[in-house]
Design a protein around this motif. Structure first.
Motif, PDB file in Angstrom:
ATOM      1  N   LEU A   1      -3.116   3.881  -8.123  1.00 43.63           N
ATOM      2  CA  LEU A   1      -3.476   4.018  -6.707  1.00 43.63           C
ATOM      3  C   LEU A   1      -2.750   5.232  -6.120  1.00 43.63           C
ATOM      4  O   LEU A   1      -1.517   5.285  -6.127  1.00 43.63           O
ATOM      5  N   VAL A   2      -3.525   6.187  -5.628  1.00 39.44           N
ATOM      6  CA  VAL A   2      -2.931   7.378  -5.004  1.00 39.44           C
ATOM      7  C   VAL A   2      -3.213   7.353  -3.505  1.00 39.44           C
ATOM      8  O   VAL A   2      -4.374   7.251  -3.085  1.00 39.44           O
ATOM      9  N   GLY A   3      -2.160   7.410  -2.716  1.00 38.62           N
ATOM     10  CA  GLY A   3      -2.302   7.542  -1.267  1.00 38.62           C
ATOM     11  C   GLY A   3      -2.505   9.015  -0.932  1.00 38.62           C
ATOM     12  O   GLY A   3      -1.675   9.853  -1.281  1.00 38.62           O
ATOM     13  N   ALA A   4      -3.631   9.325  -0.308  1.00 39.35           N
ATOM     14  CA  ALA A   4      -3.959  10.719   0.004  1.00 39.35           C
ATOM     15  C   ALA A   4      -4.787  10.717   1.283  1.00 39.35           C
ATOM     16  O   ALA A   4      -5.656   9.864   1.468  1.00 39.35           O
ATOM     17  N   TYR A   5      -4.537  11.680   2.166  1.00 37.91           N
ATOM     18  CA  TYR A   5      -5.272  11.717   3.428  1.00 37.91           C
ATOM     19  C   TYR A   5      -6.774  11.714   3.170  1.00 37.91           C
ATOM     20  O   TYR A   5      -7.251  12.344   2.229  1.00 37.91           O
ATOM     21  N   GLY A   6      -7.489  10.994   4.042  1.00 34.28           N
ATOM     22  CA  GLY A   6      -8.890  10.681   3.799  1.00 34.28           C
ATOM     23  C   GLY A   6      -9.838  11.843   3.935  1.00 34.28           C
ATOM     24  O   GLY A   6     -10.943  11.809   3.375  1.00 34.28           O
ATOM     25  N   LEU A   7      -9.442  12.885   4.666  1.00 33.94           N
ATOM     26  CA  LEU A   7     -10.296  14.070   4.793  1.00 33.94           C
ATOM     27  C   LEU A   7      -9.547  15.265   4.236  1.00 33.94           C
ATOM     28  O   LEU A   7      -8.577  15.720   4.828  1.00 33.94           O
ATOM     29  N   GLY A   8      -9.973  15.726   3.085  1.00 36.45           N
ATOM     30  CA  GLY A   8      -9.375  16.911   2.491  1.00 36.45           C
ATOM     31  C   GLY A   8      -8.644  16.593   1.204  1.00 36.45           C
ATOM     32  O   GLY A   8      -9.136  16.851   0.113  1.00 36.45           O
ATOM     33  N   LYS A   9      -7.468  15.968   1.344  1.00 39.01           N
ATOM     34  CA  LYS A   9      -6.638  15.736   0.164  1.00 39.01           C
ATOM     35  C   LYS A   9      -7.326  14.855  -0.860  1.00 39.01           C
ATOM     36  O   LYS A   9      -7.337  15.155  -2.060  1.00 39.01           O
ATOM     37  N   ALA A  10      -7.909  13.750  -0.422  1.00 36.81           N
ATOM     38  CA  ALA A  10      -8.527  12.814  -1.364  1.00 36.81           C
ATOM     39  C   ALA A  10      -9.668  13.480  -2.130  1.00 36.81           C
ATOM     40  O   ALA A  10      -9.791  13.324  -3.351  1.00 36.81           O
ATOM     41  N   GLN A  11     -10.483  14.258  -1.419  1.00 38.53           N
ATOM     42  CA  GLN A  11     -11.623  14.906  -2.091  1.00 38.53           C
ATOM     43  C   GLN A  11     -11.142  16.014  -3.035  1.00 38.53           C
ATOM     44  O   GLN A  11     -11.722  16.215  -4.106  1.00 38.53           O
TER      45      GLN A  11
ATOM     46  N   PHE B   1       2.121   8.645  -3.843  1.00 40.14           N
ATOM     47  CA  PHE B   1       1.717   9.304  -2.605  1.00 40.14           C
ATOM     48  C   PHE B   1       1.615  10.803  -2.901  1.00 40.14           C
ATOM     49  O   PHE B   1       2.536  11.392  -3.463  1.00 40.14           O
ATOM     50  N   ALA B   2       0.482  11.388  -2.545  1.00 40.24           N
ATOM     51  CA  ALA B   2       0.278  12.819  -2.762  1.00 40.24           C
ATOM     52  C   ALA B   2       0.407  13.527  -1.428  1.00 40.24           C
ATOM     53  O   ALA B   2      -0.458  13.409  -0.561  1.00 40.24           O
ATOM     54  N   SER B   3       1.509  14.266  -1.236  1.00 40.20           N
ATOM     55  CA  SER B   3       1.769  14.907   0.053  1.00 40.20           C
ATOM     56  C   SER B   3       2.827  15.990  -0.105  1.00 40.20           C
ATOM     57  O   SER B   3       3.722  15.872  -0.953  1.00 40.20           O
ATOM     58  N   GLY B   4       2.737  17.011   0.723  1.00 42.89           N
ATOM     59  CA  GLY B   4       3.785  18.023   0.744  1.00 42.89           C
ATOM     60  C   GLY B   4       5.149  17.414   1.057  1.00 42.89           C
ATOM     61  O   GLY B   4       6.182  17.918   0.607  1.00 42.89           O
TER      62      GLY B   4
ATOM     63  N   ARG C   1      10.396   9.956   0.159  1.00 43.76           N
ATOM     64  CA  ARG C   1       9.841   9.151  -0.934  1.00 43.76           C
ATOM     65  C   ARG C   1      10.588   7.819  -1.044  1.00 43.76           C
ATOM     66  O   ARG C   1       9.994   6.771  -1.192  1.00 43.76           O
ATOM     67  N   ARG C   2      11.909   7.898  -0.938  1.00 45.44           N
ATOM     68  CA  ARG C   2      12.727   6.697  -1.056  1.00 45.44           C
ATOM     69  C   ARG C   2      12.456   5.747   0.108  1.00 45.44           C
ATOM     70  O   ARG C   2      12.270   4.558  -0.087  1.00 45.44           O
ATOM     71  N   ARG C   3      12.404   6.299   1.322  1.00 51.75           N
ATOM     72  CA  ARG C   3      12.154   5.447   2.491  1.00 51.75           C
ATOM     73  C   ARG C   3      10.801   4.760   2.397  1.00 51.75           C
ATOM     74  O   ARG C   3      10.608   3.673   2.893  1.00 51.75           O
ATOM     75  N   ARG C   4       9.813   5.433   1.800  1.00 51.56           N
ATOM     76  CA  ARG C   4       8.486   4.843   1.667  1.00 51.56           C
ATOM     77  C   ARG C   4       8.423   3.882   0.489  1.00 51.56           C
ATOM     78  O   ARG C   4       7.383   3.313   0.218  1.00 51.56           O
ATOM     79  N   GLY C   5       9.529   3.736  -0.253  1.00 50.05           N
ATOM     80  CA  GLY C   5       9.568   2.788  -1.354  1.00 50.05           C
ATOM     81  C   GLY C   5       8.654   3.153  -2.501  1.00 50.05           C
ATOM     82  O   GLY C   5       8.044   2.290  -3.138  1.00 50.05           O
ATOM     83  N   LEU C   6       8.547   4.458  -2.790  1.00 45.39           N
ATOM     84  CA  LEU C   6       7.624   4.907  -3.832  1.00 45.39           C
ATOM     85  C   LEU C   6       8.382   5.469  -5.023  1.00 45.39           C
ATOM     86  O   LEU C   6       9.274   6.295  -4.864  1.00 45.39           O
ATOM     87  N   ALA C   7       8.006   5.011  -6.204  1.00 46.97           N
ATOM     88  CA  ALA C   7       8.623   5.550  -7.406  1.00 46.97           C
ATOM     89  C   ALA C   7       8.046   6.928  -7.710  1.00 46.97           C
ATOM     90  O   ALA C   7       8.724   7.795  -8.246  1.00 46.97           O
TER      91      ALA C   7
END
Ligand SMILES: [Zn+2]
Ligand SMILES: [Zn+2]
Length: 334
Positions: free
Chosen positions: A170-180, A252-255, A263-269
């Motif tokens: 599962l990749v979290g990516a903004y719905g307009l732009g990043k995901a596509q 999570f895919a983000s700058g 990353r740590r605060r969001r609890g993501l490995a």
């Protein structure tokens, strides 16, 4: 004698007195020129909208029944006493910089922009101008993006490793732009499922002719092991994610993933550093290419970036806008 500025900064948005319009206004106005469909730039409530033909379908999808007119890339349009044209910003499909010319003086509003071509968005076009209004979401030297191909290979490797263990990726990516951008660039290792908030813009862009792979709905219990799921960042670490089907590996895919603390605060490995905004070298290259004497900065690390530009001998100023940038928080499209 000093001339009046081509664009002014008001509490409603950037205003062109000689043209009688606003650019990406954040409060309702009569006439809005809109750079792209992200929610902080394309807002409801304006009398009339003008946007690129490529950006307009998503804007209509978000804002419903609006009075809107499309303009082609680089098509000059006379409005009042000025000539405007829209040029690719490379940020998301359809996103534009807006060039405003008044009696030989040229101002450019970049909106959000990215200098690296992503294979899907119309590539960023450098424009010569006298004054440039630049975002600086990532306006610190620590932000330097790896080439897209390298990040996509990292995502593909992670997806393959999860699939080998029977997991959903599962990749979290903004719905307009990043995901596509991600779905278009990844090799076809398995089915791609999308959250509804991703599928909305995806279906619209696909219908416009952007080259996007087929996608399936990410319904609870209906996603097979080995699949890739693209969802808005707000879907990460939620019961929705847990119910997809097989065990789920999340990223999570983000700058912002360049900052380990976030990353740590969001609890993501896992985080993939990929942004639809220019990095530090990109911002500097874009500004240098404009040849602009005056640079206005907004969105992000404005104060240090302004100081940096001033140190380079530029007339640089910070302007407050209602734009929010590539949000650190998971809410919103951008
Ligand atoms: Zn944007
Ligand atoms: Zn923005």
């Amino acid at each position: 004698m000093a001339r009046d500025p081509v664009l002014t900064f008001t509490d409603r948005g950037i205003f062109c007195p000689a043209g009688g319009f606003h650019i990406d206004p954040w409060r309702p106005v009569d006439r809005a020129l809109v750079t792209h469909g992200h929610s902080d730039h394309a807002r409801p409530g304006h009398g009339r909208y003008l946007a690129t033909g490529a950006a307009l379908p998503v804007i209509r999808h978000r804002l419903g029944d609006i009075a809107a007119e499309a303009i082609g890339w680089a098509e000059p349009r006379r409005i009042g006493d000025v000539t405007v044209s829209f040029h690719p910003a490379g940020h998301v499909p359809g996103s534009a910089q807006i060039r405003v010319e008044h009696r030989g003086e040229v101002w450019v509003v970049s909106g959000d922009y990215k200098t690296e071509a992503d294979g899907l968005s119309e590539p960023f076009e450098p424009l010569r101008c006298d004054a440039f209004i630049s975002e600086c979401t990532f306006g610190l030297p620590i932000f330097r993006w790896a080439p897209q191909a390298q990040v996509m290979q990292d995502i593909a490797d992670w997806w393959a490793a999860n699939a080998a263990e029977g997991r959903i990726s599962l990749v979290g990516a903004y719905g307009l732009g990043k995901a596509q951008r991600i779905m278009a660039a990844l090799p076809a290792l398995g089915p791609i499922h999308t959250h509804g908030a991703v599928e909305g813009p995806t279906a619209i862009l696909r219908a416009q002719g952007y080259a996007l792979p087929p996608t399936l709905p990410a319904r609870a219990g209906a996603v097979p092991p080995g699949a890739l799921v693209l969802a808005p960042p707000s879907a990460l670490n939620t019961p929705w994610a847990d119910r997809l089907g097989a065990p789920v590996a999340q990223a999570f895919a983000s700058g912002w993933m360049a900052l380990r603390g976030i990353r740590r605060r969001r609890g993501l490995a896992t985080g993939f550093v990929i942004s639809d905004h220019a990095d530090w070298p990109g911002l500097n290259a874009a500004i240098a290419a404009t040849g602009a004497e005056r640079v206005f900065v907004t969105h992000g690390y404005t104060t240090p970036f302004r100081r940096w530009l001033a140190g380079q001998g530029r007339d640089a100023r910070v302007v407050e806008t209602g734009w929010s940038g590539d949000g650190e928080e998971p809410e919103g499209l951008e």
